[in-house]
Design an enzyme around this catalytic site. Structure first.
Site, mmCIF file in Angstrom:
data_model
loop_
_atom_site.group_PDB
_atom_site.id
_atom_site.type_symbol
_atom_site.label_atom_id
_atom_site.label_comp_id
_atom_site.label_asym_id
_atom_site.label_seq_id
_atom_site.Cartn_x
_atom_site.Cartn_y
_atom_site.Cartn_z
ATOM 1 N N SER A 62 -39.290 -13.977 -15.204
ATOM 2 C CA SER A 62 -38.679 -12.839 -16.393
ATOM 3 C C SER A 62 -38.824 -11.070 -16.308
ATOM 4 O O SER A 62 -38.775 -10.713 -16.490
ATOM 5 C CB SER A 62 -38.280 -13.131 -17.602
ATOM 6 O OG SER A 62 -37.555 -14.346 -17.268
ATOM 7 N N SER B 95 -35.242 -12.559 -16.548
ATOM 8 C CA SER B 95 -34.390 -12.434 -18.261
ATOM 9 C C SER B 95 -35.250 -10.924 -18.729
ATOM 10 O O SER B 95 -34.507 -10.252 -19.782
ATOM 11 C CB SER B 95 -34.321 -13.105 -18.831
ATOM 12 O OG SER B 95 -36.194 -13.068 -19.573
ATOM 13 N N LYS C 206 -38.678 -6.105 -26.251
ATOM 14 C CA LYS C 206 -37.090 -7.662 -25.225
ATOM 15 C C LYS C 206 -36.585 -8.143 -26.509
ATOM 16 O O LYS C 206 -37.576 -8.919 -27.872
ATOM 17 C CB LYS C 206 -37.835 -8.634 -24.582
ATOM 18 C CG LYS C 206 -37.104 -9.252 -24.116
ATOM 19 C CD LYS C 206 -37.395 -10.208 -22.762
ATOM 20 C CE LYS C 206 -37.021 -11.480 -22.374
ATOM 21 N NZ LYS C 206 -37.623 -11.820 -21.181
#
Ligand SMILES: [Mg+2]
Ligand SMILES: [Zn+2]
Lengths: 487, 97, 476
Positions: free
Chosen positions: A179, A155, A80
């Site tokens: 997330s 996210s 990420k």
């Protein structure tokens, strides 16, 4: 040749270690899949084949020399974009971080390298991890591989979509209020938010420091456990890192829930829960019961206070954490300005997206003079009560079983118009961050539109092995819930 | 009782947050914040008297480093990220009047 | 009759601790170094970096607090103080607001009217900021983060001082205490000790305090004295004109002897303090606190008393020497080598003090090895060098820390004890100065000194003057 992307990560590593395939072939397989699919999915914001192949060659040598023998040696992995990767751009999907290349490695990325894994690229996310849809990224939205009209969740939407689309077998996400678990649920993959302190936060660009944890995303429980095992470590660079007695998470992969006590909070199954989510969750509970678990309903309490407390704490910490983005040391600086303060304001105003500014404003307000006690301290007191509610629950149950999200993935563009509604979607996930406890999201069905439903299992602090064992058992018995593949 | 968010509040908070909002954005921010705070006011229902604010979930403490130099000079690599630099330093608009 | 005013002063003293590394990272605290070469991701506020507390900072802060009669908060925390400024890379300073490590102490000072206690409100730990330099060429500022993250303690007094003299006495006391503990060298010039002055005035006899201002940028005791006088006068003038003093921060310009308001419409003074989630609380056990307490070194008053008792130094000498930890350490180490306290004290009180003054240095700047002073004293004692040569050699020790034995030999400065050579010179001097010889013989014995001088000169200073005198007398 076989499709390497159909293997599990552990199987892939075994074949590499057995000399049946090379690390280079594995890297190419992932990047070829990425090139084929990512035009539509847009899970990645950065890849570099040349760099990945160079790393692959180094790792191959070590595997050949018998120096790398771990369960995931040689496996390509995606990271990420809020996790610092030395020499590789790290931007939090924000314009304010444009062109930022860290000269230091996050501990999690360092652990991936130690495990002999190849970082093939960085995945898309909501800007600074603030969002539940991966639509607030400055690079544009990621699409859900099950239906590209829908969001992947957020996210960590890029990481989850990349795994769901078969572009990569493993990815790292981060979870501040759900997330990892919520997009895992939306994308039909398995993701874990570890106990706070299990994975070092060094090099994770902070959103809400007291809530943030890095965790694994994978196609199955075994790969998830293996990846967690590789990234978890005690790190002296992170004061909140905790030294565990046992990092052997894979030893928990046992088909056995006999006598395990599973509590289902009644308060999670009221208004707002989509019946299409409720059905598969109930079925999953029945599966576990059949396997010998004791399943009971109970009142957890405090559920409706978790989101307001979460948004106060996360926004307050974020408002301070994001002060360092000021156009001085790195990232974006406005082109024209008059003097220092104008430079700050213009750079930040142009560099941050709307959702980020919204949370910075809220966070600055709740910490400001006259409001600190009423909002910030009140939220910290609420957090203490939430923790207490979980302590009471875990005195009775080994596991709390819940949905990961009230609905399946919404359509693109549906959520951002009403932020409060979007925030309410985090109702089942934020409490775990406030209480610091671990949680796993594992697919348990499809809704009538064919979108995945995820089940969440929460454990007490440092009881990752308990939830892994339950999740593994469920995975073994859940049958073919998808009947097809994503995308 | 909900806090009433006025234009002054928004202006004040933008000074703290170093953000420059347009008039339209200010109106949005006002509405957003009002809505969020009304929602957050739900916490007022809770009796938290006598509850210690919990800033850390675990009761761990005393994490220290020993006083030993461990860092080497990485100046050039760090400055490579600076929007503007000069003579090994970060360049900013002048800070003295 | 004109109103009488009283000045009310409180101080916030920042002291840079003498740790090897910064408070939250492993960067060196060494002074100097090219800009930004003593930095890392943590002390330049790089995203994702995290602070880890230096244990030694806690030890030093605790030691200073205990020596200053403070209570220790055995459970203390760090908070973030949020404000934007480029010398502060995170745009928040990690400090302590809610639970500082020490509170409620005092320092006893001597004033014109006897002893007085200045109360200490609290001592907290925090990080220093970087340095901003104005670049004239491009009319911009440049930031150097070498000092960013250097550990500080901030010692906040109560408003208990009433004059510049009391302030100086307090700072002197504080400085000595910290130097003796070894927690800092406390050099005002280099900024390792800095004081902000909170000052208000009120009519004598008034119960309430007046509105105070805070003055920054005070980097010498003299500047502090002048700033206090200047600000007092400015505030009285305002009050006399019927105007109000505004509570604000002001910057003292020591050249213009005036303070300027540091106002900025860009900033609301609202620091939004909250507990730093990246740092865990510090929990000081009784055992740890007692260990620090027991390890507290002898402080200045005890050392002065011991020097008088143990070495028989006059009170005055003992006070001057112990007024600097560095000087006292040199004294003690030298005495251990030559066991002649009075002689050692003389070298420090006279020559050392003279050279420090001449070179505009502080005792903390002394760099010579006590071994070399000891050797020099031995050389004078055994008559190897005379006193004027000794002074010359000492200057070399002071500046370059040379080995006097080597130096004297290499430069041929040893006193000539060869009687034949001396006699030859004496005869020659007597011959060449017949007039003076006459004067001496006619009873003007004072001229002997001149003759000795001539002998010394002829022997390039290497003669033993006492011996030369004796020989002259004999010949005369
Ligand atoms: Mg301070
Ligand atoms: Zn550093």
């Amino acid at each position: 040749m076989m499709d390497l992307m159909k293997l599990t990560a552990v199987q892939l590593s075994d074949k590499i270690k057995a000399g049946e395939i090379t690390v280079s072939q594995a890297v190419d397989a992932a990047l070829d899949a990425m090139e084929k699919k990512d035009g539509t999915i847009h899970a990645f914001v950065y890849t570099n084949r040349e760099h990945a192949q160079k790393k692959a060659a180094e790792i191959q040598e070590k595997i050949d020399a018998g120096q790398l023998t771990g369960p995931l040696a040689g496996v390509p992995v995606a990271v990420k974009d809020n996790i610092c990767t030395k020499g590789m751009p790290t931007t939090c999907a924000s314009r304010i971080m444009e062109n930022f290349v860290p000269m230091y490695q996050s501990e999690a990325a360092a652990n991936l390298e130690k495990a002999g894994m190849v970082i093939i690229g960085k995945t898309n996310m909501d800007e600074f991890a603030m969002g539940s849809t991966t639509e607030t990224s400055c690079y544009g939205a990621t699409k859900n591989p099950w239906n590209v009209e829908h969001v992947p969740g957020g996210s960590s939407g890029g990481s989850c979509a990349a795994v769901a689309a078969g572009e990569v077998l493993l990815a790292l996400g981060s979870d501040t209020g759900g997330s990892i678990r919520q997009p895992s649920s939306y994308c039909g993959v398995t993701g874990i938010k570890p106990t706070y302190g299990t994975v070092s936060r060094y090099g994770l660009i902070a959103y809400g420091s007291s809530l943030d944890q890095i965790g694994p995303v994978a196609g199955n429980v075994t790969d998830c456990a293996a990846l967690l095992q590789e990234i978890a470590s005690y790190d002296k660079k992170d004061s909140t890192s905790v030294k565990l007695d046992d990092y052997d998470f894979m030893s928990a992969l046992k088909h056995d829930v006999k006598g395990m006590k599973i509590g289902i909070p009644r308060d999670y199954f009221g208004e707002g829960l989509d019946p299409e989510v409720l059905g598969p969750i109930q079925k999953a509970a029945a599966v576990l019961k059949e396997q010998g678990a004791i399943v009971e309903h109970f009142d957890l309490g405090m559920v409706e206070y978790a989101i307001p407390a979460y948004y106060v704490i996360a926004s307050a910490e974020a408002s301070s954490n994001l002060e360092r983005f000021d156009g001085v040391k790195y990232g974006y600086r406005a082109a024209d300005y008059e003097g220092l303060h104008d430079m700050y304001k213009k750079s930040r105003t142009e560099g941050f997206g709307r959702e980020v500014k919204r949370r910075i404003m809220l966070g600055s307000f709740v910490l400001s003079s006259g409001y600190y006690d009423a909002y910030y301290l009140k939220a910290l007191r609420t957090k203490a009560l939430i923790k207490k509610a979980f302590d009471a629950a875990f005195a009775k149950y080994d596991i709390i079983l819940a949905p990961a999200a009230p609905t399946t993935a919404p359509r693109l563009g549906e959520s951002l118009s009403d932020p409060l509604k979007m925030y309410l979607g985090d109702i089942y996930t934020v409490s775990a961050n406030l209480a610091g406890i671990p949680g796993i999201s594992i697919p348990c069905g499809l809704d009538s539109k064919g979108m995945p439903v995820g089940m969440q299992m929460l454990g007490d602090c440092f009881k990752e092995k308990t939830i892994l064992q339950a999740a593994y058992t469920f995975e073994c018995c859940r049958g073919d819930i998808f009947g097809k593949e994503a995308h | 009782m909900a806090e009433i968010i006025t234009d002054e509040t928004i202006d004040y908070v933008s000074i703290l947050a170093k953000l420059k909002l347009t008039e339209a954005e200010k109106e949005d921010a006002k509405a957003d914040m009002q809505k969020m705070l009304n929602y957050i006011d739900k916490l007022d229902e809770l009796d938290t008297s006598g509850v210690e604010p919990m800033s850390h979930v675990f009761s761990f403490d005393n994490v220290f480093r020993e006083d030993v130099v461990t860092n080497q000079d990485d100046r050039d690599a760090m400055l490579a990220n600076a929007p503007l630099a000069k003579d090994g330093q970060y360049k900013v608009p002048k800070t003295v009047e | 009759m004109a109103k009488q005013y009283e000045t009310v002063i409180g101080l916030e003293v920042h002291v840079e601790l003498a740790t090897k590394t910064k408070i939250f990272c492993g960067c060196t605290t060494a002074f100097g170094g090219a800009p930004n070469t003593h930095t890392c991701p943590v002390c330049t506020g790089m995203p994702g970096s995290l602070p880890v507390l230096n244990r030694q900072v806690v030890e030093y802060a605790m030691a200073v607090g205990l020596a200053a009669n403070c209570q220790i908060n055995q459970y203390c925390k760090f908070d973030r103080k949020n404000y934007f400024y480029p010398d502060n890379p995170q745009n928040y300073q990690i400090s302590q607001l809610y639970l500082p490590i020490c509170h409620d102490g005092y320092i006893e000072i001597e004033t014109g009217s006897g002893k007085k206690q200045v109360r200490i409100h609290e001592i907290h730990m925090e990080e220093d900021a970087g340095k901003l330099i104005h670049d004239e060429w491009e009319d911009c500022s440049l930031v150097d983060y070498n000092r960013s993250g250097v550990p500080l303690i901030e010692i906040v007094s109560e408003p208990d001082m009433r004059s510049a003299e009391e302030v100086t006495a307090y700072l002197d006391k504080l400085r000595l205490l910290i130097q003796y503990i070894g927690a800092s060298d406390c050099k005002l010039q280099e900024g390792s000790m800095r004081a902000d002055v909170n000052l208000s005035v009120r009519e004598v006899g008034a119960e309430e305090f007046g509105t105070r201002t805070e003055m920054k940028n005070l980097n010498s005791f003299k500047a502090i004295g002048r700033a206090i006088e200047g600000e007092r006068a400015r505030q009285i003038e305002l009050l006399e004109e019927g105007k109000a003093v505004i509570q604000e921060t002001r910057r003292w310009d020591d050249n213009k002897e005036y303070s300027y308001a540091m106002r900025s419409k860009e900033d609301a003074k609202d620091y939004r303090y909250f507990p730093d989630p990246d740092l865990l609380p510090v929990n000081i056990s009784d055992a740890w606190m007692n260990r620090v307490k027991d390890a507290l070194p002898e402080l200045q008053p005890q050392r002065q008393e011991r020097y008088e008792r143990e070495y028989g130094l006059p009170a005055y000498d003992a006070q001057i020497i112990t007024a600097s930890k560095k000087m006292a350490d040199i004294f003690e180490e030298t005495v251990a080598l030559v066991s002649n306290p009075k002689k050692v004290s003389n070298w420090l009180m006279v020559e050392t003090m003279r050279l420090l003054k001449e070179k505009n240095q502080e005792p903390e700047d002394l760099r010579f090895d006590p071994e070399n002073l000891a050797k020099l004293i031995r050389l004078t004692e055994d008559g190897s060098v005379n006193s004027s040569v000794a002074k010359e050699v000492f200057e070399k020790i002071f500046t370059d820390d040379i080995d006097p034995e080597v130096y004297v030999t290499e430069h041929g400065l040893k006193t000539v004890n060869d009687d034949g050579a001396l006699e030859e010179v004496v005869c020659k001097v007597l011959e060449e100065n017949s007039k003076v010889v006459e004067e001496y013989r006619s009873g003007k014995e004072k001229v002997l000194g001149f003759l000795v001088g001539q002998v010394m000169k002829a022997m390039k200073g290497k003669a033993n003057p006492a011996k030369a005198g004796e020989l002259l007398k004999k010949k005369l």
